[in-house]
Design an enzyme around this catalytic site. Structure first.
Site: not given
Lengths: 182, 142
Positions: A84, A109, A128, A157-158, A161, A170, A173
């Protein structure tokens, strides 16, 4: 007439002879080799030093001449089954390394994906990359296989990280295989 | 068409069974390592304390063992009692420094069934109790 022809051919001979000798003096074989080697060496050095996009070279060139997108640049790539976020491979990094200037998240995640090549399941860590702004042109994927709502905390996983990093912004990923699921 | 559905259902079942019955190592990676990390060092800033010199002390007390079974990631892990025991024992093997006894399936079942109303307050009381015995647990912002 014969005499005139002899004079003419001798003149042409002399002219050609002096021309060739003059050219040989001015453009010797060594001179040619030197110039050629300069060009070749220059091309080699410049080619090695100038920045280039490995991914362009790595892209498959189809029969019609167009290049195909690399598998890791698309959401349906097997390692992206529970992802995600934005793909780092489309934001200046690769599918397993952060783009320059960003840092990998301390926490992540982790999902399970099946590799179609061997039919086996692998544990994939979706870290991330943090500390740089989003790249508008990068590819966003929402596959999230195995994700559950927020009340199933460990499977949700929302989450940004980057929360445990100093730089919490962010960027994108990555998807790194941790081990085979067994 | 029926055959296709049967094939699809078989695939789904096989995918589920592949996810179930994993080793303690894989369950640790899949359900714990994302936050506690592969080296057990966690991320204190994100509220994930490190295991070394901490988890063994917690598991060495009755109160601590009850706490461990009510850590949100443990109680919501969807693992069986035996699988939870196996993962906790793997963690004790790696970072418990031999301070605590292993978990058994029946103990996990009993402790999970005991209510803990507020796990954060419960942990604070545990930390204080251990502190009075001269044991300091890893940094934890809550």
């Amino acid at each position: 007439m014969k005499r005139f022809t002899n004079i003419l051919t001798q003149s042409i001979d002399r002219l050609a002879d002096s021309g060739v000798r003059s050219a040989a003096r001015g453009h010797g074989r060594r001179s040619f080799l030197e110039k050629t080697s300069r060009v070749l060496l220059g091309a080699a050095v410049v080619g090695a030093v100038l920045p280039f996009d490995r991914r362009v070279n790595a892209a498959t060139i189809r029969a019609d001449g167009d290049t195909e997108t690399l598998p890791e640049d698309i959401c349906s790539y097997w390692r992206h089954c529970a992802l995600d976020g934005f793909l780092c491979s489309t934001a200046g990094g690769t599918s397993s390394s952060c783009p320059p200037g960003s840092t990998v998240s301390a926490v992540a995640w982790i999902g399970t994906c099946t590799n179609p090549d061997d039919g086996k399941d692998y544990l994939v860590s979706y870290n991330d990359c943090c500390g740089k702004p989003l790249v508008d042109a990068s590819t966003y994927c929402y596959t999230s296989q195995g994700e559950r709502p927020g009340y199933r905390m460990g499977l949700y996983n929302d989450i940004n990280w980057c929360m445990a990093n100093t730089e919490k912004g962010y960027h994108c990923t990555v998807a790194v295989v941790v081990s085979a699921a067994k | 068409m029926k055959l296709i559905w049967v094939a699809v259902m078989l695939l789904v079942v096989s995918a589920q069974s592949a996810a179930e019955g994993m080793s303690a190592e894989s369950n640790y990676i899949l359900r714990c390592a994302g936050c506690h990390r592969m080296d057990g060092m966690g991320a204190a800033a994100a509220g994930v304390p490190e295991f070394p010199d901490s988890i063994g002390h917690i598991a060495a007390t009755e109160k601590g063992r009850l706490y461990l079974l009510h850590v949100p990631g443990v109680i919501s892990s969807s693992l069986t009692d035996q699988e939870i025991a196996d993962v906790l024992n793997l963690i004790l093997d790696r970072w418990g420094e031999g301070a605590a006894s292993y978990f058994r399936e029946d103990e996990v079942q009993t402790l999970r069934a005991k209510p803990v109303a507020n796990v954060v307050e419960y942990r604070r009381a545990l930390v204080e109790e251990l502190r009075q015995q001269g044991i300091r647990l890893a940094e934890y912002p809550w």
